[in-house]
Design an enzyme around this catalytic site. Structure first.
Site, mmCIF file in Angstrom:
data_model
loop_
_atom_site.group_PDB
_atom_site.id
_atom_site.type_symbol
_atom_site.label_atom_id
_atom_site.label_comp_id
_atom_site.label_asym_id
_atom_site.label_seq_id
_atom_site.Cartn_x
_atom_site.Cartn_y
_atom_site.Cartn_z
ATOM 1 N NE ARG A 37 -4.248 -1.744 1.891
ATOM 2 C CZ ARG A 37 -5.104 -2.190 2.785
ATOM 3 N NH1 ARG A 37 -4.869 -1.998 4.067
ATOM 4 N NH2 ARG A 37 -6.199 -2.826 2.408
ATOM 5 C CE LYS A 213 -17.931 -14.205 10.696
ATOM 6 N NZ LYS A 213 -18.367 -13.148 11.642
ATOM 7 N N GLY A 363 -6.540 -6.535 0.030
ATOM 8 C CA GLY A 363 -6.526 -7.250 1.292
ATOM 9 C C GLY A 363 -5.670 -8.494 1.299
ATOM 10 N N GLY A 387 -12.330 -3.890 0.845
ATOM 11 C CA GLY A 387 -13.692 -3.486 1.195
ATOM 12 C C GLY A 387 -14.274 -2.511 0.198
#
Length: 407
Positions: A37, A213, A363, A387
């Site tokens: 990043r 999830k 991520g 995200g």
């Protein structure tokens, strides 16, 4: 959206530029384990510094306790970031000890043409994520750090932290209303790539989703399934789908409250959804656990799945071989542990080998590619914002992009 090139064309010599970057890097103690990043922000920062701007950077790291002075919470200190940024820029990068206080004002006043400095972790000020009024007040104080003596040459704000543009935060949204606002190279590139995916992507269009999830990825699943040709499911989330098919998943992590949803998706998109055919199971969640690879219909009681197996990697590779566009978000297993990294690495290699235009959704996926030692040039684009990328693909308006387009 006005770009950083538009700003430079107007002349930035000796002008302040307040820049929002995403430096939320992974750390092992105080050592940065993946500086992707930071390196992603270099083109914009370097371009501004070379043009003679005084670049004051805002960033966050971790989840500091709001209101806790940065010096008292070393875990959230941007000191490792300032050091690494200075190495990459080959210049000293001063780090303020607060966000908008005496130290920040001193650091800003000490900036010279072509210099770069870093404010303290902006999330250490609770107003960064507070009410609208609190965010606006912090934005006002941030803008006051970079005063302009010439009304014809005002200080400017450059948004280059794509990983935070989905957040309603002072240093992302409100500050863009206080100063002339521009998109940095990274934000412009990320936006261009994701619009390519949501517009009319080259086909066949394949998506790979992993992670833990189903509930975290449900919105992107439901938004993408009608639009893609193939959607490959890995990671722990695959066990909820497998359980929905009636398979025993042992002690594998799954979401019982998502079983009906998964059944509906499987029934509606039987030719699009592709699940693993084998998994690596272990008798404990540990790197030194006993492991074996089994078909998904033969997961033993008391064992838990922690990676996709070699046959699944082969199957996914076949599905990707003729793809023209690929989007990947989420690892295939617990890649941080060596016994459970092969699935993620194998899928990453399949994506890299594919002739498709490939987008890695930030991520853990980006970290896994770097951990596997794969050359980043083999991928079309590696996003810095997992995200933000997902919310964009879900069809959400990203407030940090919308405010730039309003400017």
């Amino acid at each position: 959206m006005r770009t950083v090139d538009d700003l430079i064309a107007d002349g930035v010599q000796d002008r302040f530029v307040l820049l929002r970057a995403d430096f939320n890097v992974p750390l092992d103690g105080f050592t940065i384990t993946d500086d992707g990043r930071i390196r992603a922000a270099l083109p914009t920062i370097t371009k501004l510094a070379a043009a003679g701007a005084k670049v004051l950077v805002m960033a966050h790291l971790g989840r500091p306790k709001g209101g806790e002075p940065p010096g008292r919470d070393p875990v959230s200190s941007l000191s490792p970031v300032a050091g690494r940024l200075g190495q990459l820029l080959d210049q000293r990068v001063s780090l303020a000890q607060d966000v908008v206080g005496l130290s920040a004002r001193g650091v800003a006043e000490g900036l010279r043409s072509g210099g770069v400095a870093l404010l303290a972790n902006v999330r250490c000020d609770p107003r960064e994520t507070g009410t609208e009024g609190e965010r606006e007040q912090l934005a006002t104080e941030l803008a006051e750090l970079v005063p302009s003596q010439d009304p014809d040459r005002p200080s400017a704000f450059v948004s280059d932290g794509f990983g935070v543009v989905h957040r309603e935060q002072a240093s992302v949204v409100e500050i863009a209303r206080k100063l002339p606002a521009y998109g940095g190279d990274l934000v412009a590139r990320e936006t261009e790539v994701l619009r390519r995916l949501t517009g009319d992507p080259a086909r066949p269009y394949a998506v790979i989703l992993g992670g833990s999830k189903v509930s975290d990825k449900l919105a992107v699943l439901t938004n993408l399934l009608p639009k893609v040709d193939t959607l490959l499911v890995g990671g722990a989330m695959c066990f909820t789908f497998l359980a929905a098919e009636g398979k025993g998943v042992g002690d594998s992590k799954f979401e019982s409250d998502q079983l009906d949803t998964c059944r509906e998706l499987l029934a509606q998109y039987p030719d699009t959804l592709v699940l693993p055919v084998d998994v690596v199971v272990a008798d404990a969640f540990a790197a030194d656990a006993n492991t074996r690879t089994v078909p998904v219909s033969e997961i033993p009681d008391g064992w838990l799945g922690l990676d996709v197996g070699s046959e699944t990697v082969r199957l996914f590779g076949e599905k990707l071989a003729d793809a023209a566009t690929v989007f990947w978000n989420g690892p295939m297993g617990v890649f941080e542990m060596a016994p459970f990294a092969a699935g993620t690495t194998g899928v990453a290699e399949a994506v890299a080998d594919s002739p498709a235009f490939s987008v890695i959704g930030g991520g853990d996926s980006a970290s896994a590619i770097r951990a596997a030692g794969l050359d980043e040039v083999r991928f079309g684009h590696i996003s810095t914002g997992g995200g933000a990328s997902l919310e964009f693909l879900e069809g959400h308006v990203l407030p940090g992009i919308a405010v730039l387009e309003e400017s």
